[in-house]
Design an enzyme around this catalytic site. Structure first.
Site, PDB file in Angstrom:
ATOM      1  N   GLY A   1      -4.125 -11.693   2.206  1.00 64.11           N
ATOM      2  CA  GLY A   1      -5.293 -12.374   1.689  1.00 64.11           C
ATOM      3  C   GLY A   1      -6.390 -11.380   1.422  1.00 64.11           C
TER       4      GLY A   1
ATOM      5  N   GLU B   1      -6.113 -15.251   4.411  1.00 65.26           N
ATOM      6  CA  GLU B   1      -4.893 -14.882   5.140  1.00 65.26           C
ATOM      7  C   GLU B   1      -4.101 -16.119   5.542  1.00 65.26           C
ATOM      8  OE1 GLU B   1      -3.717 -11.958   5.440  1.00 65.26           O
ATOM      9  OE2 GLU B   1      -5.325 -10.478   5.549  1.00 65.26           O
TER      10      GLU B   1
ATOM     11  N   ASP C   1      -0.085  -8.445   7.722  1.00 61.95           N
ATOM     12  CA  ASP C   1      -0.858  -7.446   8.462  1.00 61.95           C
ATOM     13  C   ASP C   1      -2.048  -8.083   9.172  1.00 61.95           C
ATOM     14  OD1 ASP C   1      -2.705  -7.908   6.457  1.00 61.95           O
ATOM     15  OD2 ASP C   1      -2.425  -5.976   5.473  1.00 61.95           O
TER      16      ASP C   1
ATOM     17  N   HIS D   1      -1.608  -0.992   4.839  1.00 64.60           N
ATOM     18  CA  HIS D   1      -2.054   0.241   4.170  1.00 64.60           C
ATOM     19  C   HIS D   1      -1.393   1.503   4.719  1.00 64.60           C
ATOM     20  CE1 HIS D   1      -4.977  -2.512   2.512  1.00 64.60           C
ATOM     21  NE2 HIS D   1      -5.444  -2.766   3.712  1.00 64.60           N
TER      22      HIS D   1
END
Length: 203
Positions: free
Chosen positions: A8, A43, A65, A121
């Site tokens: 998100g 999210e 994540d 990431h």
């Protein structure tokens, strides 16, 4: 086992345009957004859409994540239900409508749903793609393009040369929340799996 990565995005948290996305590990995806929300709403909506979009008896593994979203859907929800949808401190559960919608979707699904946290990431190709799709959706909504069929822009990779997304579908509308109850959401589903060269959670 169906494996799906979700993410998100909120351009200005809280209150900015939001985007959500899920992507199957076969390359198919869905994304959408709203004109206003929070990162947590984005999210949770991504998780909800992933569950709703994958009915059936096959086990579903959702990678995210966002530890917040995963714990809402699989851990904290158990105690919240027992306490009448109150937190341990007696406060109302935040984003209650979305949490309840996720709980219902998981309960009503024939097959089991599991969650796996992945660090964001760090180069995970599907996590990165979900992040890009969610970000693009948020940008579309911020620019007033949220109701359009969005074709991926070149900087997102090579899928612009692959079969495009289908027209927006009604199956991708997100659940309303207290902060976005008046905001419609639009999704753009891919009917084909672009070849992105891919091999076969923390707010």
């Amino acid at each position: 086992m169906i494996t799906v990565s979700t993410d998100g995005s909120c351009l200005v948290n809280p209150g900015g345009a939001i985007g959500w996305a899920w992507i199957n590990h076969d390359g198919t995806f869905d994304s959408g957004g709203a004109v206003s929300g929070t990162n947590q709403v984005a999210e949770l909506t991504a998780l909800l859409q992933a569950v709703r979009s994958h009915p059936g008896a096959e086990p579903l593994l959702i990678e995210s994540d966002s530890q917040y979203a995963i714990k809402c859907a699989s851990e904290w929800v158990v105690a919240w239900k027992r306490k009448g949808w109150r937190t341990a401190g007696g406060q109302p559960v935040k984003n209650l409508e979305l949490v309840q919608a996720i709980d219902r979707a998981i309960t009503e699904r024939a097959g089991p749903v599991r969650f796996r946290w992945v660090r964001g990431h760090v180069g995970d190709p599907f996590n990165e793609r979900a992040d890009q799709l969610a970000g693009l959706a948020a940008q579309d909504w911020a620019a007033g393009r949220g109701d359009l069929d969005g074709t991926l822009v070149p900087e997102l990779g090579d899928p612009t040369t692959a079969p495009g997304r289908a027209a927006p579908s009604s199956t991708g509308t997100a659940a309303a929340t207290a902060t976005t109850a008046a905001t419609a959401t639009t999704s753009k589903a891919s009917s084909a799996a672009p070849d992105w060269g891919m091999d076969t959670l923390f707010d």
